[in-house]
Design a protein around this motif. Structure first.
Motif, PDB file in Angstrom:
ATOM      1  N   UNK A 280       0.851  -1.185   0.000  1.00 14.24           N
ATOM      2  CA  UNK A 280       0.000   0.000   0.000  1.00 14.24           C
ATOM      3  C   UNK A 280       0.884   1.230   0.000  1.00 14.24           C
ATOM      4  N   UNK A 281       0.303   2.331  -0.429  1.00 10.21           N
ATOM      5  CA  UNK A 281       0.928   3.644  -0.313  1.00 10.21           C
ATOM      6  C   UNK A 281       0.285   4.365   0.863  1.00 10.21           C
ATOM      7  N   UNK A 287      -0.625  14.212  -5.387  1.00 10.24           N
ATOM      8  CA  UNK A 287      -0.190  13.534  -6.593  1.00 10.24           C
ATOM      9  C   UNK A 287       0.022  12.048  -6.420  1.00 10.24           C
ATOM     10  N   UNK A 288       0.596  11.648  -5.298  1.00 15.72           N
ATOM     11  CA  UNK A 288       0.879  10.230  -5.086  1.00 15.72           C
ATOM     12  C   UNK A 288      -0.405   9.432  -4.875  1.00 15.72           C
ATOM     13  N   UNK A 289      -1.420  10.040  -4.269  1.00 16.32           N
ATOM     14  CA  UNK A 289      -2.722   9.355  -4.163  1.00 16.32           C
ATOM     15  C   UNK A 289      -3.213   8.936  -5.544  1.00 16.32           C
ATOM     16  N   UNK A 306      -9.526  14.937   0.878  1.00 16.21           N
ATOM     17  CA  UNK A 306      -8.696  14.840  -0.321  1.00 16.21           C
ATOM     18  C   UNK A 306      -9.384  15.556  -1.461  1.00 16.21           C
ATOM     19  N   UNK A 307      -8.584  16.175  -2.333  1.00  5.59           N
ATOM     20  CA  UNK A 307      -9.128  16.788  -3.534  1.00  5.59           C
ATOM     21  C   UNK A 307      -9.450  15.751  -4.605  1.00  5.59           C
ATOM     22  N   UNK A 308      -8.873  14.549  -4.467  1.00  4.15           N
ATOM     23  CA  UNK A 308      -9.110  13.467  -5.441  1.00  4.15           C
ATOM     24  C   UNK A 308     -10.202  12.550  -4.897  1.00  4.15           C
ATOM     25  N   UNK A 309     -11.418  13.085  -4.824  1.00  7.13           N
ATOM     26  CA  UNK A 309     -12.509  12.381  -4.150  1.00  7.13           C
ATOM     27  C   UNK A 309     -12.887  11.075  -4.845  1.00  7.13           C
TER      28      UNK A 309
END
Length: 364
Positions: A280-281, A287-289, A306-309
């Motif tokens: 896992x990260x 960016x990495x998400x 998170x902005x990357x919903x």
């Protein structure tokens, strides 16, 4: 036609690698590096391995308070724009380099192109959120990565010049990931520059980055994160941003880290390898998400939002509070869906961007 592109941080170098390759097929591009990331491992290495053209200008701003850093960038970029007289200025993402470039161009009535527009965490305490919103509201072209970003802009009354082209980071991941299997696992580990925790190649690992001020400005948070890592079932590879490194060194004497392999910042191809092959990260990086999602690696995000919903769907990404129990629970016990949607496009975002700019721009 002439475009000036402003970059200053690692994620922007990666995005510029994808877009500049296409832009230069159509017109002249002038590249300004603000020097926001000034460590050679965090800057020059990326330009070399991603085959990004050397910057035409390097402002060498370095670190500093938000006001000092942004002011120096504004002054430097303005002088270059007055000299180069471009038709457009292009910026990426949400850093101080982004807002400085956009403001300098806007004051000179140079149209702004914002790549990765429309992202929102809805947390105005984040400098990145302030930068995103301000840049979006003074841009002529707003290139969004997802439908959600387009909807965010529409809610703020921004409807002209808005395009969902997919994600240029996806372009880069797809383009460069084919190169990462040219070295063995042993070679990747041998190339790491260890700060502490050195060991040989391991078969299973977690990959972590921690660099946001909300985590790195608080010793207790860093201590909580690292103590959690010490209880995991595989080593944690942690490339350390200079700010993070200082904080880790403060707590290492007490924690005596053994499971955390703290290393110098690594190149983009190495980062892709360790991301793609991680259990896992665990990160606070936006960016990495997204890169983890594109590569199919589950992610735990050490933030409240998170902005990357889109990545949260199916638990491909999950938010964790900064307490040991929640971090460990999210890392070890989260069930990830077998289904994963393609939110970020097919690797042709840069081509779409160029098509729009050069077809519309030539008719203005």
């Amino acid at each position: 036609m002439k475009i000036v592109t402003v970059v200053g941080a690692r994620p922007q170098f990666i995005k510029a690698a994808a877009v500049s390759r296409k832009i230069r097929e159509y017109c002249e591009e002038i590249l300004i590096h603000t020097g926001q990331h000034y460590d050679s491992n965090m800057s020059e290495l990326f330009f070399q391995e991603l085959h990004i053209p050397s910057p035409d200008y390097n402002l060498g701003v370095g670190s500093g308070t938000h006001g000092k850093q942004t002011a120096e960038m504004l002054q430097g970029i303005e002088e270059i724009l007055m000299k180069e007289k471009p038709d457009y200025l292009m910026v990426y993402g949400d850093t101080n380099s982004t807002i400085a470039g956009a403001l300098a161009a806007s004051k000179l009535l140079i149209p702004v192109i914002h790549v990765e527009a429309g992202l929102r965490s809805f947390n105005m305490a984040m400098p990145e959120e302030q930068n995103r919103i301000l840049t979006d509201h003074i841009s002529k072209y707003l290139f969004c990565s997802t439908d959600t970003a387009v909807e965010n802009l529409h809610r703020e009354g921004i409807t002209e010049g808005v395009y969902n082209i997919g994600d240029v980071m996806c372009d880069a991941v797809m383009y460069y990931s084919r190169l990462i299997d040219e070295k063995s696992r042993e070679q990747y580990f041998a190339d790491l520059k260890y700060i502490f925790g050195e060991r040989g190649a391991v078969e299973r690992w977690y990959l972590s980055t921690v660099h946001r001020a909300e985590n790195t400005d608080d010793v207790s948070k860093i201590k909580t994160i690292l103590s959690s890592y010490e209880k995991l079932d595989a080593p944690v590879i942690l490339p350390a941003h200079p700010r993070t490194r200082k904080m880790i060194q403060q707590v290492n004497d007490e924690l005596q880290l053994k499971n955390t392999i703290c290393v110098e910042p690594i190149g983009y191809l190495e980062m892709l390898y360790f991301t793609k092959n991680a259990v896992k990260v665990v990160t606070d990086s936006g960016g990495l998400q997204k890169e983890a999602y594109i590569l199919g690696t589950p992610c735990v995000t050490l933030r409240e939002q998170t902005e990357w919903v889109e990545t949260l769907n199916g638990n491909h990404n999950i938010l964790a509070h900064i307490n040991e129990a929640d971090i460990l629970d999210k890392i070890l016990n989260t069930r990830v869906s077998d289904q994963k949607e393609n939110y970020y496009g097919n690797g042709d975002a840069a081509e779409k961007l160029c098509s729009i700019i050069f077809s519309e721009g030539n008719h203005e």
